[in-house]
Each structure stands twice: as C-alpha cells, then as structure tokens.
Motif scaffolding. Sequence first.
Motif, PDB file in Angstrom:
ATOM      1  N   PHE A  40       0.836  -1.199   0.000  1.00 36.77           N
ATOM      2  CA  PHE A  40       0.000   0.000   0.000  1.00 36.77           C
ATOM      3  C   PHE A  40       0.872   1.251   0.000  1.00 36.77           C
ATOM      4  CE2 PHE A  40      -1.984   3.269   2.762  1.00 36.77           C
ATOM      5  CZ  PHE A  40      -3.044   3.632   1.940  1.00 36.77           C
ATOM      6  N   MET A  41       1.946   1.265   0.778  1.00 37.04           N
ATOM      7  CA  MET A  41       2.798   2.435   0.876  1.00 37.04           C
ATOM      8  C   MET A  41       3.556   2.710  -0.419  1.00 37.04           C
ATOM      9  SD  MET A  41       2.242   3.929   3.644  1.00 37.04           S
ATOM     10  CE  MET A  41       3.481   5.150   3.268  1.00 37.04           C
ATOM     11  N   GLN A  42       3.694   1.713  -1.261  1.00 35.21           N
ATOM     12  CA  GLN A  42       4.392   1.899  -2.529  1.00 35.21           C
ATOM     13  C   GLN A  42       3.517   2.556  -3.594  1.00 35.21           C
ATOM     14  OE1 GLN A  42       5.847  -1.985  -3.576  1.00 35.21           O
ATOM     15  NE2 GLN A  42       7.272  -2.063  -1.849  1.00 35.21           N
ATOM     16  N   ASP A  43       2.220   2.692  -3.297  1.00 35.15           N
ATOM     17  CA  ASP A  43       1.309   3.318  -4.260  1.00 35.15           C
ATOM     18  C   ASP A  43       1.625   4.809  -4.379  1.00 35.15           C
ATOM     19  OD1 ASP A  43      -1.610   4.696  -4.790  1.00 35.15           O
ATOM     20  OD2 ASP A  43      -1.420   2.746  -5.751  1.00 35.15           O
ATOM     21  N   LYS A  44       1.686   5.305  -5.596  1.00 33.33           N
ATOM     22  CA  LYS A  44       2.036   6.707  -5.823  1.00 33.33           C
ATOM     23  C   LYS A  44       0.841   7.622  -5.514  1.00 33.33           C
ATOM     24  CE  LYS A  44       5.428   5.668  -9.420  1.00 33.33           C
ATOM     25  NZ  LYS A  44       5.814   5.878 -10.824  1.00 33.33           N
ATOM     26  N   ASN A  45       1.149   8.859  -5.161  1.00 26.82           N
ATOM     27  CA  ASN A  45       0.109   9.842  -4.853  1.00 26.82           C
ATOM     28  C   ASN A  45      -0.901   9.289  -3.854  1.00 26.82           C
ATOM     29  OD1 ASN A  45       1.187  11.728  -6.747  1.00 26.82           O
ATOM     30  ND2 ASN A  45       0.209  10.554  -8.388  1.00 26.82           N
ATOM     31  N   LEU A  46      -0.381   8.733  -2.784  1.00 22.62           N
ATOM     32  CA  LEU A  46      -1.205   8.021  -1.818  1.00 22.62           C
ATOM     33  C   LEU A  46      -2.347   8.883  -1.280  1.00 22.62           C
ATOM     34  CD1 LEU A  46      -1.355   5.304  -0.316  1.00 22.62           C
ATOM     35  CD2 LEU A  46       0.028   6.331   1.489  1.00 22.62           C
ATOM     36  N   GLU A  47      -2.049  10.157  -1.023  1.00 23.16           N
ATOM     37  CA  GLU A  47      -3.042  11.016  -0.396  1.00 23.16           C
ATOM     38  C   GLU A  47      -4.252  11.257  -1.292  1.00 23.16           C
ATOM     39  OE1 GLU A  47       0.939  11.718   1.293  1.00 23.16           O
ATOM     40  OE2 GLU A  47       0.100  11.696  -0.721  1.00 23.16           O
ATOM     41  N   HIS A  48      -4.089  11.072  -2.610  1.00 21.97           N
ATOM     42  CA  HIS A  48      -5.155  11.406  -3.542  1.00 21.97           C
ATOM     43  C   HIS A  48      -5.735  10.181  -4.236  1.00 21.97           C
ATOM     44  CE1 HIS A  48      -3.814  15.520  -2.949  1.00 21.97           C
ATOM     45  NE2 HIS A  48      -2.601  15.154  -3.278  1.00 21.97           N
ATOM     46  N   SER A  49      -5.271   8.998  -3.878  1.00 14.63           N
ATOM     47  CA  SER A  49      -5.685   7.804  -4.601  1.00 14.63           C
ATOM     48  C   SER A  49      -7.032   7.268  -4.154  1.00 14.63           C
ATOM     49  CB  SER A  49      -4.635   6.695  -4.442  1.00 14.63           C
ATOM     50  OG  SER A  49      -3.411   7.106  -5.006  1.00 14.63           O
ATOM     51  N   PHE A  50      -7.333   7.358  -2.867  1.00 15.46           N
ATOM     52  CA  PHE A  50      -8.500   6.687  -2.331  1.00 15.46           C
ATOM     53  C   PHE A  50      -9.296   7.618  -1.399  1.00 15.46           C
ATOM     54  CE2 PHE A  50      -4.905   3.688  -2.627  1.00 15.46           C
ATOM     55  CZ  PHE A  50      -5.333   2.983  -3.735  1.00 15.46           C
ATOM     56  N   THR A  51     -10.597   7.371  -1.352  1.00 10.84           N
ATOM     57  CA  THR A  51     -11.448   8.129  -0.440  1.00 10.84           C
ATOM     58  C   THR A  51     -11.380   7.545   0.961  1.00 10.84           C
ATOM     59  OG1 THR A  51     -12.959   8.471  -2.307  1.00 10.84           O
ATOM     60  CG2 THR A  51     -13.757   9.081  -0.130  1.00 10.84           C
ATOM     61  N   LEU A  52     -11.435   6.197   1.043  1.00 14.62           N
ATOM     62  CA  LEU A  52     -11.484   5.510   2.327  1.00 14.62           C
ATOM     63  C   LEU A  52     -10.531   4.336   2.357  1.00 14.62           C
ATOM     64  CD1 LEU A  52     -15.382   5.168   2.705  1.00 14.62           C
ATOM     65  CD2 LEU A  52     -13.970   6.996   3.639  1.00 14.62           C
ATOM     66  N   LEU A  53     -10.133   3.968   3.578  1.00 15.49           N
ATOM     67  CA  LEU A  53      -9.356   2.748   3.792  1.00 15.49           C
ATOM     68  C   LEU A  53     -10.185   1.771   4.618  1.00 15.49           C
ATOM     69  CD1 LEU A  53      -5.836   4.113   4.855  1.00 15.49           C
ATOM     70  CD2 LEU A  53      -6.685   3.667   2.547  1.00 15.49           C
ATOM     71  N   VAL A  54     -10.173   0.503   4.195  1.00  9.02           N
ATOM     72  CA  VAL A  54     -10.710  -0.584   5.011  1.00  9.02           C
ATOM     73  C   VAL A  54      -9.529  -1.505   5.260  1.00  9.02           C
ATOM     74  CG1 VAL A  54     -12.403  -2.423   5.204  1.00  9.02           C
ATOM     75  CG2 VAL A  54     -12.969  -0.348   3.923  1.00  9.02           C
ATOM     76  N   ILE A  55      -9.115  -1.610   6.506  1.00  8.90           N
ATOM     77  CA  ILE A  55      -7.805  -2.190   6.793  1.00  8.90           C
ATOM     78  C   ILE A  55      -7.876  -3.181   7.956  1.00  8.90           C
ATOM     79  CG2 ILE A  55      -7.268  -0.169   8.239  1.00  8.90           C
ATOM     80  CD1 ILE A  55      -4.327  -0.487   7.393  1.00  8.90           C
ATOM     81  N   ASP A  56      -7.128  -4.255   7.828  1.00 10.24           N
ATOM     82  CA  ASP A  56      -7.036  -5.229   8.910  1.00 10.24           C
ATOM     83  C   ASP A  56      -6.272  -4.622  10.089  1.00 10.24           C
ATOM     84  OD1 ASP A  56      -7.202  -8.251   9.710  1.00 10.24           O
ATOM     85  OD2 ASP A  56      -5.128  -7.649  10.116  1.00 10.24           O
TER      86      ASP A  56
END
Length: 251
Positions: A40-56
């Motif tokens: 997940f941390m390797q995804d670029k532009n992390l702050e703008h990629s997703f609206t929500l996180l559902v995380i274990d």
Amino acid sequence: MQPYSLALIGISDQAFSPIHPLWTDPSIRIARSFEDPYSFMQDKNLEHSFTLLVIDERAWETLQTHFSDSLASYQNRTIVATSNQSRFSQNHKSQNILTINKPINPEKLFALVLALIQPLRHVPLQSPAEQLVMAGFNDRGQGVQKVALGDQKSVHFIDLNDIICFQASSNYTTARLKEGQSITTSRTLMHYERLLKNHGFIRVHRSHLINSRHIKQLIKATNTLVLSEDLRVEIASDRRSQLLQAVGIPS
C-alpha cells in the motif's frame, strides 16, 4: 460525480463480492486491494488515490508504527477490521476510529462506509442500496428491521421497536431508546421522518418524531403524549388530527 474509492489492506475481497447487491451502488467502488501495508505504501500519490481505507487490524498497527504521517491523511476515513472491537477501541479511544468485527458482515461494513462518506456528500442518503441498509436491515434473516444510527465513534444498528422517539436539536437528532439510552446523530429530524414514515413513526411536533408502538396515553387537557419510559411529548395543534387518524382515535 466521481465514485468514492476504497482501498482494502490485508482484507479478503470476499467481503466485497460483486454479486452482493449492496456493492452495486455506482457511487462506491473498490479501487485496489493490497495484501499488506508495505505494498500500500508503494502506491504513488497516496493522499489522492482513495477516499477511504478498510484495513485489517495488524496492517493498521504496522502503518501506525512505521508510516504514521501518511496514515494521518486518512484521519476520519478509515475502518479497521478487528477480532475484538472492545479491546481495540479501548486501546485507541483517543483516535475515534470506526471498527468492525471479523469476519466482516458486508451489510454492516456498507453502513460504516456510508457513515464516513456522508460528510463528503452533503446530501441525504437516497439510493436503493442505502435505503436497504438504513431502513430495512435484516438481522441474519430474522426479519427484524433496524436503522443505522451513527454517532462520532461508531454506527449502532438499532431495532425499530427499541426506538421510542427522535428529538431534534438544531441540525442534530437524538434517538431516545428503551432503558433510558440515547444516541445523538448529525442527521436532521426530517431525514428520519422521511426514512421511517412507513414504519409507524409519526411527526407530532417540529422537534419530535414518535414511534406509535410506544404511545401509552394521550392527555387531552395538555395535548401531551405519554410514551414508554414515561417520556412526555407535546403535540403541535396542526398535527393533532393527523396523529389521531394515524392511531385510529376519533378526533
């Protein structure tokens, strides 16, 4: 309008099966599924990629420990799946994180997602899928109708029979429940009036929506209803005839 996007981290896609009717809502889509927090941390532009996180829970702990700055951009936009909600909430009570028990119940998860995206929408919940959860949630096929009431910390699934009345206060509404309990939500009273109008709830005053199942007495002299738990609600003069007609009392 662009759909609201979810990122799954350390969670099986099974909770989001495309055949599940709730996830046909076009305003919500699963953008990506990550096996672990590092991918997940390797995804670029992390702050703008997703609206929500559902995380274990374990993945969330890893992000908190090693990548807290990046996780901060998802404050109030994260749902943590945990095997023990009480323990997790106690350990992180200062962070006001929404949680859901594992294994994940898709209906409950969908309601949590709605609670988080609602401040972004600034519009009432209207879609058929949302109506299914908010007004007709069936508890394991038992046919018990529930409504999802969200406060600052969590979403509560309350049997309609347990709600005595709703009381308005500005743009907030308090649900008065059996045994003296109450839940305050950021919804208006009109929202619940529209949502529950076909479920025995009657607007008797600009500040009160009552559950007709809990009417115990009508005091004519003071135009007051006595409800369960000895709650007393004034009847507005312009709503008296509507109330009497609804409950079958001659006016």
